[in-house]
Design a protein around this motif. Structure first.
Motif, PDB file in Angstrom:
ATOM      1  N   HIS A   1       1.210   3.467  -3.084  1.00  0.00           N
ATOM      2  CA  HIS A   1      -0.016   4.163  -3.438  1.00  0.00           C
ATOM      3  C   HIS A   1      -0.177   5.455  -2.647  1.00  0.00           C
ATOM      4  O   HIS A   1      -0.898   6.356  -3.057  1.00  0.00           O
ATOM      5  N   LEU A   2       0.477   5.523  -1.487  1.00  0.00           N
ATOM      6  CA  LEU A   2       0.388   6.726  -0.660  1.00  0.00           C
ATOM      7  C   LEU A   2       1.441   7.766  -1.026  1.00  0.00           C
ATOM      8  O   LEU A   2       1.310   8.928  -0.651  1.00  0.00           O
TER       9      LEU A   2
ATOM     10  N   TRP B   1      -6.058  11.698  -5.588  1.00  0.00           N
ATOM     11  CA  TRP B   1      -5.343  10.510  -6.034  1.00  0.00           C
ATOM     12  C   TRP B   1      -6.266   9.291  -6.025  1.00  0.00           C
ATOM     13  O   TRP B   1      -6.254   8.472  -6.947  1.00  0.00           O
ATOM     14  N   TRP B   2      -7.080   9.182  -5.004  1.00  0.00           N
ATOM     15  CA  TRP B   2      -8.042   8.071  -4.936  1.00  0.00           C
ATOM     16  C   TRP B   2      -9.044   8.168  -6.081  1.00  0.00           C
ATOM     17  O   TRP B   2      -9.378   7.149  -6.712  1.00  0.00           O
TER      18      TRP B   2
ATOM     19  N   ARG C   1     -19.184   7.006  -5.247  1.00  0.00           N
ATOM     20  CA  ARG C   1     -19.323   5.708  -4.579  1.00  0.00           C
ATOM     21  C   ARG C   1     -20.772   5.334  -4.342  1.00  0.00           C
ATOM     22  O   ARG C   1     -21.081   4.213  -3.960  1.00  0.00           O
TER      23      ARG C   1
ATOM     24  N   GLY D   1      -4.685  13.503  -1.438  1.00  0.00           N
ATOM     25  CA  GLY D   1      -5.027  12.110  -1.171  1.00  0.00           C
ATOM     26  C   GLY D   1      -6.351  11.711  -1.807  1.00  0.00           C
ATOM     27  O   GLY D   1      -6.452  10.655  -2.450  1.00  0.00           O
ATOM     28  N   VAL D   2      -7.386  12.536  -1.634  1.00  0.00           N
ATOM     29  CA  VAL D   2      -8.702  12.214  -2.215  1.00  0.00           C
ATOM     30  C   VAL D   2      -8.643  12.295  -3.735  1.00  0.00           C
ATOM     31  O   VAL D   2      -9.219  11.455  -4.440  1.00  0.00           O
TER      32      VAL D   2
ATOM     33  N   ALA E   1      -5.710   5.897  -7.991  1.00  0.00           N
ATOM     34  CA  ALA E   1      -4.523   5.535  -7.191  1.00  0.00           C
ATOM     35  C   ALA E   1      -3.538   4.698  -7.992  1.00  0.00           C
ATOM     36  O   ALA E   1      -2.942   3.738  -7.476  1.00  0.00           O
ATOM     37  N   ARG E   2      -3.377   5.069  -9.239  1.00  0.00           N
ATOM     38  CA  ARG E   2      -2.447   4.340 -10.107  1.00  0.00           C
ATOM     39  C   ARG E   2      -1.622   5.349 -10.879  1.00  0.00           C
ATOM     40  O   ARG E   2      -2.183   6.211 -11.571  1.00  0.00           O
TER      41      ARG E   2
ATOM     42  N   THR F   1      -2.130  10.520 -14.889  1.00  0.00           N
ATOM     43  CA  THR F   1      -2.379  10.853 -13.487  1.00  0.00           C
ATOM     44  C   THR F   1      -1.210  11.619 -12.884  1.00  0.00           C
ATOM     45  O   THR F   1      -1.406  12.506 -12.038  1.00  0.00           O
TER      46      THR F   1
ATOM     47  N   ALA G   1     -16.411  12.284  -4.193  1.00  0.00           N
ATOM     48  CA  ALA G   1     -16.130  10.872  -3.926  1.00  0.00           C
ATOM     49  C   ALA G   1     -17.379  10.158  -3.416  1.00  0.00           C
ATOM     50  O   ALA G   1     -17.656   9.014  -3.806  1.00  0.00           O
TER      51      ALA G   1
ATOM     52  N   ARG H   1       0.816  -1.216   0.000  1.00  0.00           N
ATOM     53  CA  ARG H   1       0.000   0.000   0.000  1.00  0.00           C
ATOM     54  C   ARG H   1       0.850   1.266   0.000  1.00  0.00           C
ATOM     55  O   ARG H   1       0.397   2.317  -0.419  1.00  0.00           O
TER      56      ARG H   1
END
Length: 400
Positions: free
Chosen positions: A12-13, A126-127, A175, A123-124, A131-132, A137, A171, A9
């Motif tokens: 990804h961060l 990127w999500w 979702r 962070g959001v 997240a790749r 990106t 987000a 993980r």
């Protein structure tokens, strides 16, 4: 969580953390090439360099709550208008007050809230980007580090926190999480009047979101989420009423002191904002560095860049739809928010603050991912140049 899972993980961060770090380093570099209002070097890592007029009002709300009074009651030589801090919404000051409960000063607490919100933004985002790490990106994150008006993501202002709330709202809609979308919308509204765009997007979300539900339920979800999110205004007005005894305290100070409160003609307001001579009123003292000399009217190219960004987002969406590639739910939400954020300051007459309000168009980066390399790279270069100019204008005290 196992050690291997944590290791998997970690990469990804890294991209959002690196983007946040780069954003700070770029802003620090511009600060080094700039000058403070009194002609001294800019201390970027201090709270003083990040404070402007509105920052004092947010800090005063965090310290002691709201107040409303006749200016001449305290300042005999002041015009006979209304003074106070009820023109500023409570979301950010209450977050600052909560952090200050740890024993930190209000100024340092405000800075921590701002920078934590910016890290959360990356962070959001990127999500939302999956997240790749890809070329698309990566370039999108790079544009985010120098996003137009992004210096206010580092200032003692609610811009970063409000933008984070908008991204959370996007987000949540993507979702299909009604609670997350509504909470994000409520927080965006509570932080800043421009956050009302979340209410507009949530109301329109029946057209592009909640696709697993029947139409009556989609409409109900969209309508109820918009109503609850709009409750951020009621919370703000309730706090103002508790302190001042007036439910219309916000409207009173907007009319009396700022000549706002009515709808304006957007094009006419854009022209007025473009022609506003900031440097005529706020010129830094002493010998000015090259960057500051060329940045004293940086709000004008900023207007062109912001307009171009909206046009690019709209064009990208139109091309995708014409090619039958379609937009994701998150991209529809980001599209609505980007256009609305651009228009709101000119509808409200925010002549001296549109450039920082427009920073909340950060949500439009979701559509930048879908742009071609030949668009992304020139956009990144243009944003980087303009970021340096407007940021120097901010540190020199020309912007409020």
């Amino acid at each position: 969580m196992s050690e291997s899972s944590r290791a998997g993980r970690l990469p990804h961060l890294l991209p959002p953390a690196v983007a946040w770090l780069v954003s700070n380093l770029v802003t620090w570099a511009v600060a080094l090439a700039s000058v403070a209002p009194d002609g001294s070097p800019v201390g970027y890592w201090s709270t003083g360099a990040r404070r402007r007029w509105d920052s004092e009002h947010y800090l005063s709300i965090a310290r002691g709550g709201y107040e409303l009074f006749r200016c001449r009651d305290r300042y005999p030589d002041f015009p006979d208008v209304v003074c106070g801090n009820v023109a500023w919404f409570p979301g950010y000051p209450m977050a600052v007050r909560a952090v200050s409960a740890t024993g930190l000063t209000y100024e340092l607490s405000a800075l921590l809230v701002t920078e934590a919100a910016l890290l959360g933004m990356f962070g959001v985002l990127w999500w939302l980007l999956g997240a790749r790490l890809t070329r698309a990106t990566g370039l999108t994150l790079a544009v985010g580090t120098v996003f137009p008006g992004g210096v206010y993501f580092h200032a003692l202002f609610p811009v970063a926190l409000a933008t984070l709330a908008l991204l959370v709202c996007v987000a949540g809609v993507g979702r299909g999480s009604w609670g997350t979308a509504t909470a994000g919308g409520f927080a965006a509204v509570a932080c800043h009047p421009v956050g009302a765009v979340a209410v507009v997007m949530l109301a329109a979300s029946a057209l592009f979101a909640w696709r697993g539900d029947t139409w009556p339920l989609r409409v109900a979800r969209a309508g109820l989420s918009a109503v609850v999110a709009a409750g951020g205004v009621l919370w703000a007005k309730w706090m103002m009423w508790q302190a001042t005894g007036r439910w219309d305290a916000y409207e009173i100070i907007q009319r009396s002191s700022y000549g706002q409160g009515d709808l304006r003609r957007p094009l006419a307001e854009m022209v007025r904002a473009y022609d506003l001579p900031f440097s005529y009123w706020y010129t830094p003292k002493g010998r000015l560095p090259w960057l500051v000399q060329h940045a004293l009217a940086a709000h004008r190219p900023q207007m062109w860049l912001n307009t171009a960004f909206v046009v690019m987002v709209l064009t990208t969406a139109a091309v995708l739809l014409l090619r039958r590639k379609g937009l994701s739910v998150e991209e529809w939400a980001a599209l609505v928010l980007t256009v609305a954020v651009f228009l709101v300051p000119f509808l409200a007459g925010a002549q001296m603050s549109w450039y920082r309000n427009h920073a909340q168009m950060f949500v439009g980066l979701l559509l930048v991912r879908r742009m071609s390399l030949w668009v992304q790279v020139p956009l990144l270069v243009a944003c980087a140049v303009q970021y340096a100019l407007l940021t120097a204008m901010f540190f020199a005290g020309v912007l409020v």
